[in-house]
Motif scaffolding. Sequence first.
Motif, PDB file in Angstrom:
ATOM      1  N   ASP A   5      -1.253   8.082  -8.558  1.00  6.09           N
ATOM      2  CA  ASP A   5      -0.164   8.417  -9.462  1.00  6.09           C
ATOM      3  C   ASP A   5       1.137   7.921  -8.843  1.00  6.09           C
ATOM      4  O   ASP A   5       1.552   8.356  -7.794  1.00  6.09           O
ATOM      5  N   SER A   7       4.100   8.049 -10.148  1.00 10.83           N
ATOM      6  CA  SER A   7       5.367   8.602 -10.634  1.00 10.83           C
ATOM      7  C   SER A   7       6.148   9.126  -9.447  1.00 10.83           C
ATOM      8  O   SER A   7       5.699  10.009  -8.749  1.00 10.83           O
ATOM      9  N   ARG A   8       7.265   8.562  -9.251  1.00 15.85           N
ATOM     10  CA  ARG A   8       8.064   8.957  -8.092  1.00 15.85           C
ATOM     11  C   ARG A   8       8.935  10.147  -8.435  1.00 15.85           C
ATOM     12  O   ARG A   8       9.489  10.222  -9.528  1.00 15.85           O
ATOM     13  N   PRO A   9       9.048  11.043  -7.534  1.00 16.04           N
ATOM     14  CA  PRO A   9       9.954  12.167  -7.808  1.00 16.04           C
ATOM     15  C   PRO A   9      11.389  11.674  -7.868  1.00 16.04           C
ATOM     16  O   PRO A   9      11.770  10.791  -7.112  1.00 16.04           O
ATOM     17  N   GLU A  10      12.113  12.225  -8.760  1.00 11.36           N
ATOM     18  CA  GLU A  10      13.545  11.919  -8.794  1.00 11.36           C
ATOM     19  C   GLU A  10      14.138  12.467  -7.511  1.00 11.36           C
ATOM     20  O   GLU A  10      14.232  13.663  -7.321  1.00 11.36           O
ATOM     21  N   ALA A  11      14.484  11.570  -6.639  1.00 13.68           N
ATOM     22  CA  ALA A  11      14.848  12.025  -5.306  1.00 13.68           C
ATOM     23  C   ALA A  11      16.185  12.750  -5.327  1.00 13.68           C
ATOM     24  O   ALA A  11      17.130  12.299  -5.943  1.00 13.68           O
ATOM     25  N   PRO A  12      16.222  13.874  -4.660  1.00 12.20           N
ATOM     26  CA  PRO A  12      17.499  14.550  -4.545  1.00 12.20           C
ATOM     27  C   PRO A  12      18.411  13.696  -3.674  1.00 12.20           C
ATOM     28  O   PRO A  12      18.028  13.303  -2.579  1.00 12.20           O
ATOM     29  N   SER A  13      19.548  13.401  -4.171  1.00 13.74           N
ATOM     30  CA  SER A  13      20.394  12.558  -3.351  1.00 13.74           C
ATOM     31  C   SER A  13      21.026  13.411  -2.270  1.00 13.74           C
ATOM     32  O   SER A  13      21.608  14.446  -2.541  1.00 13.74           O
ATOM     33  N   THR A  14      20.864  13.000  -1.067  1.00 17.52           N
ATOM     34  CA  THR A  14      21.462  13.731   0.044  1.00 17.52           C
ATOM     35  C   THR A  14      22.786  13.080   0.391  1.00 17.52           C
ATOM     36  O   THR A  14      23.372  12.409  -0.423  1.00 17.52           O
TER      37      THR A  14
ATOM     38  N   ILE B  57      14.634   6.982   0.929  1.00 21.94           N
ATOM     39  CA  ILE B  57      14.685   8.364   0.458  1.00 21.94           C
ATOM     40  C   ILE B  57      14.278   9.349   1.553  1.00 21.94           C
ATOM     41  O   ILE B  57      15.009  10.255   1.889  1.00 21.94           O
ATOM     42  N   SER B  64      19.508  13.721   7.182  1.00 21.50           N
ATOM     43  CA  SER B  64      20.448  14.760   6.742  1.00 21.50           C
ATOM     44  C   SER B  64      20.055  16.115   7.309  1.00 21.50           C
ATOM     45  O   SER B  64      20.898  16.880   7.762  1.00 21.50           O
ATOM     46  N   ALA B 300      24.258  19.751   2.025  1.00 20.49           N
ATOM     47  CA  ALA B 300      23.330  18.855   1.342  1.00 20.49           C
ATOM     48  C   ALA B 300      21.907  19.393   1.409  1.00 20.49           C
ATOM     49  O   ALA B 300      21.142  19.276   0.450  1.00 20.49           O
ATOM     50  N   SER B 307      17.116  21.641  -5.329  1.00 19.58           N
ATOM     51  CA  SER B 307      16.546  20.584  -6.162  1.00 19.58           C
ATOM     52  C   SER B 307      15.027  20.563  -6.080  1.00 19.58           C
ATOM     53  O   SER B 307      14.344  20.171  -7.026  1.00 19.58           O
ATOM     54  N   LEU B 315       6.411  18.263 -10.796  1.00 17.12           N
ATOM     55  CA  LEU B 315       5.331  17.443 -10.255  1.00 17.12           C
ATOM     56  C   LEU B 315       3.996  18.156 -10.337  1.00 17.12           C
ATOM     57  O   LEU B 315       2.976  17.554 -10.676  1.00 17.12           O
TER      58      LEU B 315
END
Lengths: 480, 324
Positions: A5, A7-14, B57, B64, B300, B307, B315
Motif C-alpha cells: 500500500d 498511500s503515504r501519510p500526509e506528513a505532519p510538517s515539523t 520526512i 526535530s 513542533a 497530528s 491510516l
Amino acid sequence: MANQDTSRPEAPSTTGPRSVTRRDVLKGMAVVAGAAAVPTILAACGAGATAVPTAAAASVAAPSTGVPSAAPASAAGVTGTVTVGSNHSDASEVKGMAAINAAFIAANPGITVTMNAVDHNTFQNQISSYLQGTPQDDFTWFSGYRMRFFASQGLTTAIDDVWAKVSSNYTGAFATAVTGDDSHIYGIPVDYYPWAVFYRKSVFSDKGYTIPATWADFKTLCTKMQSDGLIPITFGDKDGWPAMGTFDILDLRLNGYDFHTQLLTGKQKWTDPKVTTVFQKWAEIMPFHDKTFAGLTWEKACDTLIQKKSGMFMFGLFLTGEFASTGTPADLADLDLFPFPAMGTQYDAEDALDAPIDIWMVSAKSPTLQADLDAAKAYMEFWSKGSTQLLMFQNQPGFIPTANDTDTSSFSDLQKKAVQIVSQAKKITQFLDRDSRPDFAGANGMQSFLQKFLANPTQDTTALQAQIQAFWDALPPATV
Amino acid sequence: MPDPQDTGLAPAPAPTGAGAIASGPPKRRRYSILTRRDKIVLLLMVGIPVALDVTFIWLPTLASILLSFTNYQGIGGITAANIVGLKNYVFLFTQYTLFWPALSHNLLWLAFFVFIASPIGIFFAVLLDREIRGSRFYQNVFYFPVVLSLAVVGFIWELQYAPDGFIDSALGLTSQNNAIDWLGNPSLNIWAVLVAASWRHVGYIMVLYLAGLKSVDPTLREAAAIDGASEFQTFFRVVFPVMAPINIVIVVVTVIESLRAFDLAFIINQGTNGLELLSTLITNNSISEASLIGFGSSIAVVLLVISLVPIVLYLSRVMGSASE
C-alpha cells in the motif's frame, strides 16, 4: 508482499526551516543602474553643495577640501569586487543605495560593487543563517546588543584598522555603539533616528496647545485634546514592536538608564516593583490612545496624525516617510517633535531617549572576503563620510547621518531638532529589541507580553511580570 | 536471460495465522514469480519513494524530536552543553503563557471547521446539486476563494476588518468610540479569522462534495422517492451512506486544513495578540531572529503528536479496509 500500500501519510510538517531567501533580486542592479545614474548625481550635488562637497566624486576631484582626516586618499589603488548585503528594501532606500554605490564606484574606479538587497524583515529574520552561510562581504545591521551578539559568535570581522582612520569623524557615543565585548570595533555607524513625541504645528497653534513639559501637563493636554474631538495619542501596535518605544521611554524616565539597560540584559528582574510602576504610569495614559491600536499598523496610526484626527504620536523619526508620501510638502513642513515629558524623578535630568543606530558590518564567512578584504574595508570607510550618508538621507529623510562632517545645510528644522535632542541627551539607548536578546524581544516573547498588558492596562501586572521573568529565565544561557 | 523461468507457483512461506511462526525454517531455495529484472524494477519503485520519504520526512521529524531536548540556537554545532532534557517541555506546559492559548486556538479551529464550515460546505453542495437556476454561477462564486492563496485571503479580509474597513462601515461603526476592532481585540480576532478561513474552506468542501454527489447513482434516489422517502430521509438514509468514501475525504481534508492553520494568523499579526497557533509559535520562536530552535522544536513535537491522532485513525481505517 507485492500488495504494497503506497498511500503515504500526509506528513505532519515539523520545523524544517523554510528558507525563502530572496537572493539575487537586485544583484547587479547597482552596477547597471549605478553607471547610468552617475552623471545625474554629480549634477544634482554640484548644484546644491557649497562649503562641504556633497558628492563623493567631488572628494575625489579635491580630496583635501571637505573630508577631514577621515579619508586620506583612502582606497585609491584598491581593486577587486565588494559584495554587499543590504536590508534597504523600501523604494526610497533602494534609490539611496544605488546613488551611494555609484558614488563609490566613481571614487574607486578599480572596485566593482555587487549588491544583494533583501526585504527588511526577511533580512532580520534570517540574519543568523545568513551570516553562517555565504553572506556578502559587507552587510547592513544594527548596533547595540544585536551587533555584539554576532560579533562574539565570530560571525563578523573586526575593523579596528578602518575605525582608526575614520574615528575622528564620530563622537564618542558612536564609538561605544560599535565596540564589541572584546573591545574591538565591529561596525561603521551610518545613521540614527530618535524616538520622540511628534505633532503637527498647525494643530497645536490652532487649538492653542502648548508643549507639555511634565507628566501632569501631558495628561492635561490629552484631556483637552479629547474634549476637542481629537485622539490625543495615536498608536498602532499590530506589529508588536511599536509598544516597546513607549515602554523604553517610561522606564528611562521613571527608573533611569542604568536600571533600564540592566533590566534588558537580565541583571535586574522583571518582577521588580520598578517595572510595575512603569506599567501603572502607562495605564494612566492608555485611555488617551487610539482605541483600535491593536489592529493598526504604525503607518495607519500615523495617517490619523496626518489627517489631523489625532494630536500626538510617540514614535521614531522615520515616520517622516509617511508624511513625505502624502504628496503635500506642507504636511512634512508642519511636522514637529518634542522630547517625552519629564516624570518628576531624578532621572529626568538624563534626558535619555531611544535613538537606534544603524551600522554596516563586515561578515566573517563570506567566501570572497579574503580576496576582497581591502575592497570591503574601502566600502566601509566610504560609508563613514558625511557625503555618503547624505546620499541616503536625501532619499530617506528619517535617518539622520552620523558623521561629523555631514553637511547639515540641507537639514529641515525637524531634522535639526532631532539632532539637537539627541545631542542633549546624557544617555542614549537603542530600542528594546536592540538592547536585549533577540529571542527575548521577539513576536512571541516581549512583544506578546506587552500586547497582553495593553489589552487590559489596568490589570494587576504581577502575574504578567512573573511570566516575563519566567520566559527570560527559560532562555538558553546568554552568549554575550 | 541466463535464468530459466522457474515458474514455481509455490507461495511464499509467509505465516498466515498470528503467532504461528515457527522459528528457524529449513533453508531452502525460494521460488518467486518475479524475475531478477522485476525485482530490480520493484526495488527502484519502492526504494526511491521510501528513500525520499525517509530523507525528507522521517529524518527531519526525528531531528526535530531530538532538537526539542536541546537549547540549540542555530549557531555552530550542538554540544553536550546544549542538552537540557525535558526543560523545554516543562517550561512549555507550565510557564509559557502563550502555549495553552495557542493549543486551544488550534482545537477551536478544528471544531469550527468540523462542526460549522464543513457542514455548510456540504449543505451548499446539496443545494447546488439540485440543479437550481444559476447553479453553475453559484458554484463558481463559492469556489472562487479556494483559488486564492491564503496570503491573498488574509489581505482581503484584513481590509474588510480594518476599523475603517467595509464591515465596520456597513455597521455604521466608524467613530473612535464604537468601532469594533475585529483584528485587534484579542478575544474577538480568532473568530474573525475563523470566518475568513471558513470563507475559503466552505468552497473547497462544497466542490469536493458536489463531485461526490454527481457520482451517486440516480436510480437510488428514484427508488427512495418511489418508496415515499422525503428529501430529508433520502439524503440522510440513502445518499449520505453511499457517500461514505467522500465523507472520509472531507473529514481528512478538514482535519488537515485545521492542523496546518498558519497563514492567515501569520499574515494578520504574526500570530500574536489572540491569534496564537502552535504553528505560529514554532515559526516565531525557531525560524525568526529569535532562533530558539530547541524550544521551537518542542512545540513542533506537540503539534506532531496531535497530528498523529487523525493520521493513525485514518491510516488504520484505510489499511484495515484494504486488507479485508
